[in-house]
Write a protein that holds these residues in place. Structure first.
Motif, PDB file in Angstrom:
ATOM      1  N   GLU A 206      -9.514  19.005 -50.968  1.00  0.00           N
ATOM      2  CA  GLU A 206      -9.541  17.596 -51.359  1.00  0.00           C
ATOM      3  C   GLU A 206     -10.926  17.233 -51.895  1.00  0.00           C
ATOM      4  O   GLU A 206     -11.948  17.528 -51.265  1.00  0.00           O
ATOM      5  CB  GLU A 206      -9.199  16.706 -50.160  1.00  0.00           C
ATOM      6  CG  GLU A 206      -9.211  15.225 -50.492  1.00  0.00           C
ATOM      7  CD  GLU A 206      -8.996  14.349 -49.278  1.00  0.00           C
ATOM      8  OE1 GLU A 206      -8.924  13.112 -49.446  1.00  0.00           O
ATOM      9  OE2 GLU A 206      -8.904  14.889 -48.157  1.00  0.00           O
ATOM     10  N   ALA A 207     -10.970  16.617 -53.050  1.00  0.00           N
ATOM     11  CA  ALA A 207     -12.236  16.300 -53.703  1.00  0.00           C
ATOM     12  C   ALA A 207     -12.836  15.014 -53.160  1.00  0.00           C
ATOM     13  O   ALA A 207     -12.119  14.055 -52.881  1.00  0.00           O
ATOM     14  CB  ALA A 207     -12.038  16.182 -55.214  1.00  0.00           C
ATOM     15  N   CYS A 211     -18.042  15.303 -49.968  1.00  0.00           N
ATOM     16  CA  CYS A 211     -17.277  16.255 -49.146  1.00  0.00           C
ATOM     17  C   CYS A 211     -17.140  15.743 -47.714  1.00  0.00           C
ATOM     18  O   CYS A 211     -17.420  16.448 -46.744  1.00  0.00           O
ATOM     19  CB  CYS A 211     -17.937  17.640 -49.158  1.00  0.00           C
ATOM     20  SG  CYS A 211     -17.907  18.451 -50.768  1.00  0.00           S
ATOM     21  N   ARG A 212     -16.679  14.488 -47.560  1.00  0.00           N
ATOM     22  CA  ARG A 212     -16.587  13.874 -46.235  1.00  0.00           C
ATOM     23  C   ARG A 212     -15.280  14.188 -45.526  1.00  0.00           C
ATOM     24  O   ARG A 212     -15.211  14.109 -44.304  1.00  0.00           O
ATOM     25  CB  ARG A 212     -16.721  12.348 -46.358  1.00  0.00           C
ATOM     26  CG  ARG A 212     -18.072  11.874 -46.825  1.00  0.00           C
ATOM     27  CD  ARG A 212     -18.048  10.395 -47.163  1.00  0.00           C
ATOM     28  NE  ARG A 212     -17.222  10.142 -48.350  1.00  0.00           N
ATOM     29  CZ  ARG A 212     -17.080   8.934 -48.894  1.00  0.00           C
ATOM     30  NH1 ARG A 212     -17.665   7.899 -48.354  1.00  0.00           N
ATOM     31  NH2 ARG A 212     -16.331   8.783 -49.978  1.00  0.00           N
ATOM     32  N   ALA A 217     -18.122  24.646 -44.866  1.00  0.00           N
ATOM     33  CA  ALA A 217     -19.581  24.670 -44.795  1.00  0.00           C
ATOM     34  C   ALA A 217     -20.041  26.052 -44.318  1.00  0.00           C
ATOM     35  O   ALA A 217     -19.398  26.674 -43.468  1.00  0.00           O
ATOM     36  CB  ALA A 217     -20.101  23.589 -43.854  1.00  0.00           C
ATOM     37  N   PHE A 218     -21.162  26.516 -44.869  1.00  0.00           N
ATOM     38  CA  PHE A 218     -21.727  27.813 -44.520  1.00  0.00           C
ATOM     39  C   PHE A 218     -23.129  27.618 -43.943  1.00  0.00           C
ATOM     40  O   PHE A 218     -23.937  26.863 -44.498  1.00  0.00           O
ATOM     41  CB  PHE A 218     -21.812  28.716 -45.756  1.00  0.00           C
ATOM     42  CG  PHE A 218     -20.467  29.112 -46.306  1.00  0.00           C
ATOM     43  CD1 PHE A 218     -19.903  30.328 -45.980  1.00  0.00           C
ATOM     44  CD2 PHE A 218     -19.765  28.265 -47.152  1.00  0.00           C
ATOM     45  CE1 PHE A 218     -18.665  30.695 -46.474  1.00  0.00           C
ATOM     46  CE2 PHE A 218     -18.529  28.613 -47.656  1.00  0.00           C
ATOM     47  CZ  PHE A 218     -17.974  29.834 -47.313  1.00  0.00           C
ATOM     48  N   PHE A 233     -18.862  22.574 -49.398  1.00  0.00           N
ATOM     49  CA  PHE A 233     -18.120  22.583 -50.642  1.00  0.00           C
ATOM     50  C   PHE A 233     -16.744  21.933 -50.481  1.00  0.00           C
ATOM     51  O   PHE A 233     -16.118  22.022 -49.422  1.00  0.00           O
ATOM     52  CB  PHE A 233     -17.935  24.021 -51.133  1.00  0.00           C
ATOM     53  CG  PHE A 233     -19.225  24.790 -51.242  1.00  0.00           C
ATOM     54  CD1 PHE A 233     -20.051  24.645 -52.350  1.00  0.00           C
ATOM     55  CD2 PHE A 233     -19.630  25.645 -50.227  1.00  0.00           C
ATOM     56  CE1 PHE A 233     -21.239  25.339 -52.444  1.00  0.00           C
ATOM     57  CE2 PHE A 233     -20.815  26.334 -50.312  1.00  0.00           C
ATOM     58  CZ  PHE A 233     -21.624  26.185 -51.421  1.00  0.00           C
ATOM     59  N   CYS A 234     -16.285  21.293 -51.560  1.00  0.00           N
ATOM     60  CA  CYS A 234     -14.942  20.726 -51.636  1.00  0.00           C
ATOM     61  C   CYS A 234     -14.586  20.618 -53.108  1.00  0.00           C
ATOM     62  O   CYS A 234     -15.351  21.025 -53.979  1.00  0.00           O
ATOM     63  CB  CYS A 234     -14.869  19.375 -50.922  1.00  0.00           C
ATOM     64  SG  CYS A 234     -15.906  18.088 -51.673  1.00  0.00           S
ATOM     65  N   GLY A 235     -13.409  20.057 -53.410  1.00  0.00           N
ATOM     66  CA  GLY A 235     -12.985  19.936 -54.800  1.00  0.00           C
ATOM     67  C   GLY A 235     -12.298  21.202 -55.292  1.00  0.00           C
ATOM     68  O   GLY A 235     -11.869  22.042 -54.502  1.00  0.00           O
TER      69      GLY A 235
END
Length: 467
Positions: A206-207, A211-212, A217-218, A233-235
């Protein structure tokens, strides 16, 4: 900031929940939050001392959460209101992946923007809240519970992995979309003297600008607190390859209770430390001149490279709400034999001229973003430290991005103080490189033109093209 009456309503609802522990005592109308404590329960709430009243100044509180063995701790914030600062230097909440501040730090938070869900890799988690002597807020309330890693048809979402290579993927991949309300946490450990490289095959979450809602996450892992966030990351844009600085990596995937998407498939492998070579910068070739009438061989084509630079990181500015003194303490420049001054920074000796086009610079850069310059501070050896509040990220790679309050920000280092030229409060397109520690770097020829809203479509289109 939430209205007081609304907060009292929320706190009344909290009193109806179960799982209160030794850190909270009820008075039959609402819970009473104390400064720290041991929370041993299947689930419950944790909050700042005195919530919903303002928390105390000059205090430090520690809460240790323990859920039943075989579970992981999930932490979801309901209310969050701490003094805001771009670097969370004054009032902040630290969350750790265990009962010690020597283990992975899952994040430091401040401001009024609610952090996303957090997950541990074991059945323990620790929260530490610190406040200074000025400007208090109402604090925070979060719900914790013990959860089993998601299991569906032998597909295990999360866990401890010690294989030299493998894959990580969202639940239900690739048959259908990942489910809502999912939390996954992987702790990957490979042989000493090796690092971990992750490459994505597919990516669709989900964008959201920050990125809430749904994200992966890394973190760099390890027994001590070297777990600074590598990236979040997202999107639907596939992230660039991710490389750790050590042999341990923590990966966290979270989806909220609303929109879901296809998810991701990523493969990791262990490689020798120092062996990772970033992709070669794009090469712009200039066609040779027309062949002359003579039989002489044509001139060889020229090649323009966009070099990479890896300077040192920026230090935080001094003083509450104020930058550094701004005083420029230059070393006196000698003029041997009355000639021109000897340059202090060889990079600044070049003409301050932007190199490459939008497309070639985009491909040659490890990160591309639009943002507002919020701070400028002189650095060592003629460098400039640049704080940027992000408008939009088009390409992040291994760039470390920090979330503070409702904004995402980065700290960059420019090799030359006046090239490229930045002005505080102005919006720019910024393209540059990323060093081994995840810090953005800029060289004198970096592509940094002023940014206007119409540029967004151009950059978005370029980001979807292959370089």
């Amino acid at each position: 900031m939430m209205h007081v009456s609304c907060m009292w309503s929320v706190s009344f609802l909290l009193s109806l929940s179960v799982g209160w522990t030794k850190a909270q005592q009820t008075n039959y109308t609402r819970p009473v939050f104390h400064c720290g404590g041991d929370l041993v329960s299947d689930s419950g709430f944790v909050g700042s001392e005195g919530f919903p009243s303002f928390y105390k100044p000059n205090s430090k509180c520690t809460w240790r959460i323990t859920v039943p063995e075989g579970n992981v701790v999930t932490l979801s914030f309901r209310i969050f209101d701490l003094e805001a600062d771009s670097q969370c230097r004054y009032d902040y909440l630290d969350v750790y992946n265990g009962h010690s501040n020597l283990v992975q730090k899952l994040g430091r938070f401040c401001g009024t923007f609610r952090p996303g869900a957090l997950i541990s890799t074991t059945n323990t988690m620790m929260l530490e809240m610190s406040s200074d002597g000025e400007t208090q807020g109402r604090g925070f309330v979060a719900y914790f519970n013990g959860a089993k890693p998601y299991v569906d048809d032998q597909q295990f979402c999360g866990g401890k992995i010690t294989k030299a290579h493998g894959e990580i993927k969202t639940p239900n991949w690739p048959e259908k979309k990942y489910p809502p309300g999912t939390s996954c946490s992987w702790l990957i450990t490979v042989e000493p003297h090796m690092v971990i490289q992750v490459k994505f095959d597919k990516f669709s979450l989900e964008a959201d600008t920050y990125c809430r809602f749904d994200y992966v996450a890394f973190f760099n892992g390890g027994e001590r607190d070297d777990s600074r966030l590598i990236g979040k990351f997202c999107g639907d844009q596939v992230p660039q390859p991710i490389v750790t600085t050590g042999n341990v990596m923590l990966v966290q995937f979270v989806s909220d209770l609303s929109v879901t998407s296809d998810g991701f498939l990523a493969r990791y492998t262990s490689i020798p430390h120092g062996s990772y070579v970033p992709p070669e910068p794009a090469v712009e070739r200039v066609p040779p001149k027309p062949k002359p009438a003579s039989t002489a061989p044509p001139p060889a084509p020229t090649t323009k490279f966009v070099p990479t630079v890896r300077p040192k990181p920026m230090k935080p500015t001094r003083g509450r709400g104020q930058g550094a003194t701004g005083q420029d303490r230059r070393v006196p420049v000698t003029r041997p034999n009355g000639k021109r001054p000897v340059p202090q920074n060889p990079l600044c000796a070049k003409a301050c001229k932007r190199g490459g086009s939008v497309k070639t610079s985009f491909c040659a850069s490890e990160f591309v973003l639009s943002g507002t310059v919020t701070s400028l501070a002189p650095g060592p050896r003629g460098t400039l430290q640049v704080g940027v509040s992000i408008i939009k990220t088009y390409k992040a790679g291994r760039l470390t991005i920090t979330q503070v309050g409702e904004t995402m920000s980065v700290r960059l280092v420019s090799q030359c103080k006046k090239c490229p030229l930045f002005r505080r409060g102005v919006n720019y397109i910024i393209m540059g490189q990323v060093n081994d520690e995840g810090r953005g770097t800029l060289e004198p020829g970096a592509f940094t033109p002023p940014y206007k809203a119409p540029h967004d479509r151009l950059l978005s289109n370029i980001s979807k093209q292959s370089c």
